[in-house]
Design an enzyme around this catalytic site. Structure first.
Site: not given
Length: 388
Positions: A297, A341
């Site tokens: 991430y 994203y």
């Protein structure tokens, strides 16, 4: 799942379908429509229909409830529906919950989804503008009055301490940005397709909150992503090679807050990801040396370095050099800095493609993938592997 011993979830469920909308800055449609498109695409990929689905999992931040998505997709009765809290930290946990439901017989086919207009609608990067009183919100009262209003400003505090502790300069974060953008450049689905950057360009990008520059911060994206989970046995009868869920874990550390855990003894690591790492290695029976590709991430570059250290791929303060050496294939889709994203859900999809052998930046022979969810918040992670 116990933080002290291995669990028995691994090998009982698999990801059999992935689907997404296009990734854009202005989708031109509702978040419910994005969710439905992603779910339908994932079911098509899995060779399943809405009639096969009896479970749905999403994020607490999603505006499209499970029953609304079920109705809009033509899904019938649901025997399992759930939401996971803490923003991007929920990504891998949605798959964990789906796997738990499948492994225990609560549901047979569970779809995890996330959809938002995060660029054209509510922009998370704009920070705290209004918040209803809550216990967790009270923690922000120690930071907001001093100007720490955005996620970038919260992460900058830990990033600054990391640099100071190990005698590093902000330029070291550029290795993550350059790696992500290199992979995004060859990924047609990525927003930054065809647009790699250099270390010099990273260092020349404008400051957002020192020591974070523009290229240290992820994008804002409109889009949806869905993941289909079922039993390993059923997966073997479906058209795509399954990505077996070898291990799944959630983690929150001592003194945990949401991106403002500034009162811990040490700000140079991510204890919540350390909790996840210990559980994944223990339950999956693997070590860092066994991993073929890592999808970490990357809402902000410093936390990618800290994750590599928490998982034991390298020593403390050594992750920038580790990334610079390309010692481990990392974020081969371009990550959230380069592709899109989507609160980490697109990273799970990339790990599945790597296991299938269909990634645009395929790692030869990839059979084991590590995936992580949002950092600085209570989080989650997955180990995925090839069947057999």
């Amino acid at each position: 799942m116990s933080a002290r011993k291995a669990d028995t979830l691994g090998g009982r469920a698999a990801i059999v379908g992935i689907g997404a909308t296009e990734f854009s800055k202005d989708s031109g449609r509702s978040e419910l429509k994005l969710a439905v498109e992603a779910v339908q695409a994932a079911l098509d990929d899995a060779g399943l229909t809405p009639a096969d689905v009896d479970g749905l999992v999403t994020f607490t931040m999603d505006t499209s409830p499970e029953i609304s998505v079920a109705q809009a997709c033509g899904i019938g009765d649901l025997t399992f529906f759930s939401r996971v809290h803490y923003g991007g930290g929920a990504a891998c946990a949605t798959v964990q919950q789906a796997a738990l439901a499948v492994a225990t017989g609560v549901a047979e086919v569970v779809v995890c989804y996330r959809a938002f207009n995060e660029r054209s609608g509510r922009r998370f990067g704009s920070g705290v503008q209004h918040r209803e009183p809550s216990a967790e919100g009270a923690a922000l009262g120690w930071s907001l009055p001093f100007g720490l209003l955005t996620p970038a400003s919260w992460v900058a505090m830990a990033a600054q301490r990391y640099l100071y502790a190990y005698g590093l300069k902000p330029e070291v974060f550029g290795h993550v940005a350059v790696t992500d953008r290199r992979h995004a450049a060859t990924n047609p689905a990525a927003y930054f397709h065809g647009k790699p950057i250099t270390l010099a360009e990273h260092a020349a990008s404008r400051w957002i909150v020192e020591p974070l520059r523009l290229f240290d911060c992820c994008q804002e994206t409109d889009g949806g992503q869905a993941i289909v989970v079922t039993s390993v046995e059923r997966a073997r009868d479906l058209p795509r090679p399954p990505a077996v869920i070898t291990a799944a874990a959630q983690g929150a550390g001592r003194g945990q807050e949401q991106m403002t855990s500034f009162y811990r003894d040490d700000l140079t690591g991510l204890p919540e990801m350390g909790v996840v790492a210990r559980q994944l290695w223990r339950s999956g029976g693997l070590t860092p040396a066994d991993i073929d590709v890592a999808i970490l991430y990357d809402h902000f570059t410093p936390f990618v370095l800290m994750q590599l250290e928490e998982f034991g791929f390298c020593g403390r303060g050594e992750a920038a050099g580790f990334v610079a050496e390309d010692a481990l294939p990392l974020n081969t889709h371009g990550g959230q800095l380069g592709e899109a994203y989507l609160h980490g859900m697109n990273g799970i999809a990339e790990a599945v493609r790597q296991i299938r052998g269909t990634s645009v930046n395929q790692v030869p022979g990839a059979a084991r993938a590590l995936v992580t969810a949002g950092t600085g918040v209570p989080t989650s992670g997955l180990l995925l592997g090839a069947d057999g």
